[in-house]
Design a protein around this motif. Structure first.
Motif, short mmCIF file in Angstrom:
data_model
loop_
_atom_site.label_atom_id
_atom_site.label_comp_id
_atom_site.label_asym_id
_atom_site.label_seq_id
_atom_site.Cartn_x
_atom_site.Cartn_y
_atom_site.Cartn_z
N LEU A 77 0.12 15.01 4.83
CA LEU A 77 1.68 14.64 4.44
C LEU A 77 2.72 15.61 4.10
O LEU A 77 3.75 15.52 4.10
N ALA A 106 -2.13 6.96 -4.19
CA ALA A 106 -1.57 6.58 -2.90
C ALA A 106 -1.36 7.75 -1.89
O ALA A 106 -1.39 7.53 -0.77
N ASP A 110 -3.14 7.51 1.84
CA ASP A 110 -2.29 7.51 3.20
C ASP A 110 -2.42 8.85 3.64
O ASP A 110 -2.59 8.65 5.09
N GLU A 424 1.14 1.76 11.66
CA GLU A 424 1.08 1.89 10.09
C GLU A 424 0.81 3.23 9.55
O GLU A 424 1.60 3.58 8.72
N LEU A 425 0.03 4.05 10.21
CA LEU A 425 -0.24 5.35 9.79
C LEU A 425 1.20 6.10 10.04
O LEU A 425 1.45 6.94 9.15
N ALA A 427 4.25 5.10 10.21
CA ALA A 427 5.11 4.39 9.23
C ALA A 427 4.92 4.96 7.85
O ALA A 427 6.04 5.46 6.99
N ARG A 428 3.76 4.97 7.37
CA ARG A 428 3.60 5.54 6.03
C ARG A 428 3.80 7.14 5.90
O ARG A 428 4.35 7.43 5.01
N ASP A 430 6.15 8.73 7.73
CA ASP A 430 7.57 8.90 7.54
C ASP A 430 8.03 8.37 6.19
O ASP A 430 9.27 9.09 5.73
N SER A 431 7.62 7.37 5.63
CA SER A 431 8.04 7.12 4.16
C SER A 431 7.55 8.36 3.16
O SER A 431 8.64 8.40 2.27
N TRP A 432 6.71 8.74 3.15
CA TRP A 432 6.22 10.07 2.38
C TRP A 432 7.36 11.14 2.80
O TRP A 432 7.84 11.75 1.73
N ARG A 435 10.43 10.32 1.13
CA ARG A 435 10.17 10.34 -0.30
C ARG A 435 10.19 11.86 -1.02
O ARG A 435 10.94 12.34 -1.92
#
Length: 439
Positions: A77, A106, A110, A424-425, A427-428, A430-432, A435
């Motif tokens: 990440l 989390a 992820d 889903e991988l 998308a998660r 990208d959300s990180w 953040r």
């Protein structure tokens, strides 16, 4: 002769067993039942058997899954956020502050799943990891179906995970107790490095490892700065200090080991220490070239690792195996250093041996568990094909890994992940990114 029936039959154009260098089986089949290789069959022998599933891989190499002997999966990440910097600058001014803000259960879960998806798609079936929030790493392993060694980081200073060495150790042992008996999950003790761990802590780690029969995973002799700092602080090089503390044994997986004298190589060989060689990370952080040819010649068990995606930036063991072979040649000015078959052995059986699981995985042998990968060589990038072993190391790319099995379970089929949701991988991840950028 009675008719034989198996769970799976995989027929491949070539099988690289890694039992003996250079041996390739043509058009043979592997019979798998209950997750194990139960027979290796010639074309004539296949006629008399049946299976629940028979997969024909007419243009593929079938070989043992790759063993990534050193990684920090969750750091995927942080891929690409702090490039082209020296190790201590990279750590102290970029990575550690980002981790301090964001690392959590989390984050680790992820990040580990993202890493495992990438590793499956490049032929890795086992990861020897080192990080924090160990239960999250273990849950990710079980969700993905990857054979995982969960390295429990131990340091003297506080992080978001622990306060001091004793806190890290007690948390590690508590989280380990939740996963005892899991086939795919093994916990290890991971004192971070000689420059972040005190003598008393190393002694505790050695005692605990012996009592609980655990492996020890540690960064050692990665840079000249580390070696010089130890001489200044302790009046001895890190390896001598660790030897005096009882750390050198077949339990130890020493990551990097770039800067070694001949006497240190002999010491490592004498104590049966395994080394995780990280060629790309060592190049990218300008740490140096590890003396792999000398280590192998001394009988040291050397495997290959990617390190984390924040310092590589790929978790691509096929590419890493190629780099390992090439770097050995340019480092010694000897084109015969680390031939292709040796590089494959380092990426498979040597890694398994370091982790104490060579009786289970690392080569294609009747009785071992079916941790396998198939690589499609029917591409222009790998044509013509004179030698599949050469092609696996020097020509094939991770996009040619078509199938992956762990314990007989097909986790990648025709390049598609079967245990993880690729959308889903992403998308998660990208959300990180959003953040982390927001802080």
């Amino acid at each position: 002769m009675s008719h034989r029936h198996y769970d799976q039959l995989i027929t491949a154009r070539w099988i690289i067993t890694v039992e003996q260098d250079g041996v390739i089986l043509d058009n043979h089949s592997l019979a798998i039942s209950d997750g194990r290789i139960v027979a290796i069959l010639s074309p004539a022998e296949v006629a008399g058997v049946s299976a629940n599933e028979h997969l024909n891989l007419d243009n593929h190499v079938l070989m043992p899954g790759l063993v990534n002997l050193h990684g920090h999966s969750a750091m995927t990440l942080l891929r690409g956020m702090a490039d082209d910097k020296a190790l201590m600058d990279w750590l102290q001014n970029h990575i550690w502050p980002a981790e301090g803000k964001h690392v959590s259960d989390a984050f680790v879960f992820d990040g580990a799943l993202l890493a495992m998806g990438e590793m499956f798609r490049s032929g890795t079936t086992t990861i020897n990891d080192m990080y924090f929030f160990h239960a999250a790493m273990a849950r990710a392993a079980l969700a993905a179906g990857m054979r995982t060694f969960v390295g429990c980081s131990i340091l003297e200073f506080p992080t978001v995970y622990g306060q001091n060495a004793d806190d890290y150790i007690s948390k590690a042992m508590a989280e380990r107790s939740q996963f005892l008996g899991e086939e795919l999950v093994t916990f290890t003790l991971a004192p971070h490095a000689p420059y972040t761990v005190a003598d008393d802590t190393f002694r505790k780690v050695v005692t605990l490892a012996e009592q609980q029969d655990m492996l020890i995973h540690c960064h050692i002799h990665e840079t000249m700065d580390e070696v010089n700092g130890s001489v200044e602080q302790y009046q001895q090089r890190p390896l001598a200090r660790l030897a005096n503390l009882g750390l050198l044994s077949p339990r130890l997986i020493a990551a990097h080991m770039v800067h070694l004298t001949d006497a240190e190589i002999a010491l490592v060989a004498k104590h049966g220490v395994s080394i995780a060689h990280n060629p790309t990370s060592n190049m990218k952080l300008a740490s140096g070239i590890a003396p792999v040819q000398k280590l192998l010649a001394a009988g040291v068990n050397v495997g290959i690792g990617t390190d984390g995606a924040a310092s590589n930036n790929k978790l691509d063991m096929l590419s890493e195996t190629r780099m390992g072979a090439l770097l050995a040649k340019v480092g010694t000015l000897d084109p015969t250093a680390v031939p292709a078959a040796t590089a494959i052995r380092m990426a498979t059986l040597h890694g398994a041996r370091a982790l104490g699981i060579e009786h289970k995985v690392g080569s294609i042998t009747v009785g071992k568990q079916a941790d396998l990968i198939a690589v499609d060589l029917a591409q222009i990038e790998t044509s013509p094909n004179f030698d599949p072993i050469s092609h696996i190391v020097y020509a094939a790319g991770r996009e040619q890994v078509s199938h992956v099995w762990v314990n007989g379970r097909n986790v990648l089929r025709e390049r598609k992940l079967t245990t993880l949701d690729e959308a889903e991988l992403k998308a998660r991840a990208d959300s990180w990114r959003v953040r982390i950028l927001g802080n």
